[in-house]
Design a protein around this motif. Structure first.
Motif, PDB file in Angstrom:
ATOM      1  N   THR A  84      -3.669  -5.023  -4.133  1.00  0.00           N
ATOM      2  CA  THR A  84      -3.116  -5.989  -2.940  1.00  0.00           C
ATOM      3  C   THR A  84      -1.866  -6.570  -3.285  1.00  0.00           C
ATOM      4  O   THR A  84      -1.048  -6.182  -2.302  1.00  0.00           O
ATOM      5  CB  THR A  84      -4.303  -7.008  -2.778  1.00  0.00           C
ATOM      6  OG1 THR A  84      -5.459  -6.447  -2.494  1.00  0.00           O
ATOM      7  CG2 THR A  84      -3.765  -7.763  -1.468  1.00  0.00           C
ATOM      8  N   GLU A  85      -1.574  -6.810  -4.236  1.00  0.00           N
ATOM      9  CA  GLU A  85      -0.009  -7.566  -4.477  1.00  0.00           C
ATOM     10  C   GLU A  85       0.771  -6.125  -4.625  1.00  0.00           C
ATOM     11  O   GLU A  85       1.881  -6.435  -4.199  1.00  0.00           O
ATOM     12  CB  GLU A  85      -0.143  -8.113  -6.064  1.00  0.00           C
ATOM     13  CG  GLU A  85      -0.984  -9.396  -5.953  1.00  0.00           C
ATOM     14  CD  GLU A  85      -0.985 -10.033  -7.419  1.00  0.00           C
ATOM     15  OE1 GLU A  85      -0.561  -9.376  -8.227  1.00  0.00           O
ATOM     16  OE2 GLU A  85      -1.632 -11.214  -7.560  1.00  0.00           O
ATOM     17  N   ARG A  86       0.335  -4.963  -4.998  1.00  0.00           N
ATOM     18  CA  ARG A  86       1.297  -3.880  -5.211  1.00  0.00           C
ATOM     19  C   ARG A  86       1.349  -3.514  -3.508  1.00  0.00           C
ATOM     20  O   ARG A  86       2.673  -3.316  -3.463  1.00  0.00           O
ATOM     21  CB  ARG A  86       0.630  -2.818  -5.943  1.00  0.00           C
ATOM     22  CG  ARG A  86       1.460  -1.435  -5.933  1.00  0.00           C
ATOM     23  CD  ARG A  86       2.651  -1.636  -7.028  1.00  0.00           C
ATOM     24  NE  ARG A  86       3.413  -0.185  -6.893  1.00  0.00           N
ATOM     25  CZ  ARG A  86       4.432   0.004  -7.548  1.00  0.00           C
ATOM     26  NH1 ARG A  86       5.353  -1.174  -7.940  1.00  0.00           N
ATOM     27  NH2 ARG A  86       4.934   0.974  -7.437  1.00  0.00           N
ATOM     28  N   ASN A  87       0.688  -3.470  -2.964  1.00  0.00           N
ATOM     29  CA  ASN A  87       0.896  -3.339  -1.317  1.00  0.00           C
ATOM     30  C   ASN A  87       1.713  -4.311  -0.818  1.00  0.00           C
ATOM     31  O   ASN A  87       2.737  -3.696  -0.167  1.00  0.00           O
ATOM     32  CB  ASN A  87      -0.293  -3.180  -0.565  1.00  0.00           C
ATOM     33  CG  ASN A  87      -0.449  -2.503   0.653  1.00  0.00           C
ATOM     34  OD1 ASN A  87       0.338  -1.549   0.953  1.00  0.00           O
ATOM     35  ND2 ASN A  87      -1.038  -3.343   1.568  1.00  0.00           N
ATOM     36  N   HIS A  88       1.449  -5.430  -0.839  1.00  0.00           N
ATOM     37  CA  HIS A  88       2.526  -6.468  -0.688  1.00  0.00           C
ATOM     38  C   HIS A  88       3.840  -6.268  -0.787  1.00  0.00           C
ATOM     39  O   HIS A  88       4.838  -6.475   0.071  1.00  0.00           O
ATOM     40  CB  HIS A  88       1.978  -7.718  -0.702  1.00  0.00           C
ATOM     41  CG  HIS A  88       0.520  -8.221   0.047  1.00  0.00           C
ATOM     42  ND1 HIS A  88       0.684  -8.104   1.400  1.00  0.00           N
ATOM     43  CD2 HIS A  88      -0.481  -8.681  -0.329  1.00  0.00           C
ATOM     44  CE1 HIS A  88      -0.536  -8.516   1.664  1.00  0.00           C
ATOM     45  NE2 HIS A  88      -1.563  -8.861   0.566  1.00  0.00           N
ATOM     46  N   TYR A  89       4.113  -5.863  -2.227  1.00  0.00           N
ATOM     47  CA  TYR A  89       5.338  -5.866  -2.568  1.00  0.00           C
ATOM     48  C   TYR A  89       5.983  -4.574  -2.017  1.00  0.00           C
ATOM     49  O   TYR A  89       7.288  -4.658  -1.722  1.00  0.00           O
ATOM     50  CB  TYR A  89       5.433  -5.737  -4.195  1.00  0.00           C
ATOM     51  CG  TYR A  89       6.840  -5.481  -4.861  1.00  0.00           C
ATOM     52  CD1 TYR A  89       7.598  -6.317  -4.978  1.00  0.00           C
ATOM     53  CD2 TYR A  89       6.916  -3.942  -5.296  1.00  0.00           C
ATOM     54  CE1 TYR A  89       8.896  -5.858  -5.426  1.00  0.00           C
ATOM     55  CE2 TYR A  89       8.283  -3.618  -5.852  1.00  0.00           C
ATOM     56  CZ  TYR A  89       9.001  -4.846  -5.957  1.00  0.00           C
ATOM     57  OH  TYR A  89      10.233  -4.522  -6.459  1.00  0.00           O
ATOM     58  N   LEU A  90       5.348  -3.324  -2.087  1.00  0.00           N
ATOM     59  CA  LEU A  90       5.745  -2.275  -1.581  1.00  0.00           C
ATOM     60  C   LEU A  90       6.248  -2.383  -0.086  1.00  0.00           C
ATOM     61  O   LEU A  90       7.134  -1.815   0.483  1.00  0.00           O
ATOM     62  CB  LEU A  90       5.184  -1.090  -1.604  1.00  0.00           C
ATOM     63  CG  LEU A  90       4.828  -0.570  -3.018  1.00  0.00           C
ATOM     64  CD1 LEU A  90       3.770   0.489  -3.083  1.00  0.00           C
ATOM     65  CD2 LEU A  90       5.952  -0.334  -3.864  1.00  0.00           C
ATOM     66  N   ASN A  91       5.676  -3.209   0.574  1.00  0.00           N
ATOM     67  CA  ASN A  91       5.781  -3.347   2.024  1.00  0.00           C
ATOM     68  C   ASN A  91       6.772  -4.633   2.238  1.00  0.00           C
ATOM     69  O   ASN A  91       6.877  -4.969   3.330  1.00  0.00           O
ATOM     70  CB  ASN A  91       4.614  -3.548   2.857  1.00  0.00           C
ATOM     71  CG  ASN A  91       3.721  -2.125   3.172  1.00  0.00           C
ATOM     72  OD1 ASN A  91       4.490  -1.434   3.335  1.00  0.00           O
ATOM     73  ND2 ASN A  91       2.385  -2.325   2.671  1.00  0.00           N
ATOM     74  N   SER A  92       7.310  -5.077   1.284  1.00  0.00           N
ATOM     75  CA  SER A  92       8.096  -6.349   1.438  1.00  0.00           C
ATOM     76  C   SER A  92       9.701  -5.782   1.481  1.00  0.00           C
ATOM     77  O   SER A  92       9.717  -4.607   1.417  1.00  0.00           O
ATOM     78  CB  SER A  92       7.980  -7.343   0.128  1.00  0.00           C
ATOM     79  OG  SER A  92       8.507  -6.714  -0.726  1.00  0.00           O
ATOM     80  N   LYS A  93      10.584  -6.747   1.873  1.00  0.00           N
ATOM     81  CA  LYS A  93      11.763  -6.234   1.831  1.00  0.00           C
ATOM     82  C   LYS A  93      12.468  -5.893   0.217  1.00  0.00           C
ATOM     83  O   LYS A  93      13.314  -4.640   0.421  1.00  0.00           O
ATOM     84  CB  LYS A  93      12.867  -7.518   2.105  1.00  0.00           C
ATOM     85  CG  LYS A  93      14.132  -7.164   2.495  1.00  0.00           C
ATOM     86  CD  LYS A  93      14.863  -8.362   3.099  1.00  0.00           C
ATOM     87  CE  LYS A  93      16.056  -8.085   4.039  1.00  0.00           C
ATOM     88  NZ  LYS A  93      16.553  -9.275   4.487  1.00  0.00           N
TER      89      LYS A  93
END
Length: 104
Positions: A84-93
């Motif tokens: 989940t954290e990796r997904n949030h990071y990859l979809n962040s700016k």
């Protein structure tokens, strides 16, 4: 063997409406010294000790099984948390700036 063959062979006919006994003691001699006590259904308390047994039996059974289910549960939790954290990071700016030029 069919019952008609037994009757034709001269063997005695099986007794009708004759109780053979409980499982494991078909037609055997009655045992002595066995006393059976019972209590009327309306005198019983079906929930006697249910709360006490629920607490302590649950603790005992959980204590015996915790090492079978706790490690996989913790591993799954940490794996899902990482994903989940990796997904949030990859979809962040910042993640798009870092990995935006890579195509899958």
């Amino acid at each position: 063997m069919r019952p008609t063959q037994i009757l034709r062979s001269g063997a005695p006919a099986p007794k009708q409406n004759h109780w053979l006994g409980d499982w494991g003691s078909f037609g055997g001699a009655k045992q002595k010294g066995i006393i059976d006590f019972g209590i009327s259904a309306n005198r019983q308390n079906p929930f006697a000790g249910a709360a006490h047994d629920a607490i302590f039996n649950t603790f005992r059974r959980t204590k015996g099984q915790i090492f079978y289910w706790l490690p996989p549960m913790l591993a799954g939790y940490y794996l899902m948390n990482w994903a989940t954290e990796r997904n949030h990071y990859l979809n962040s700016k910042a993640g798009r700036a870092e990995f935006g030029d890579e195509e899958e």
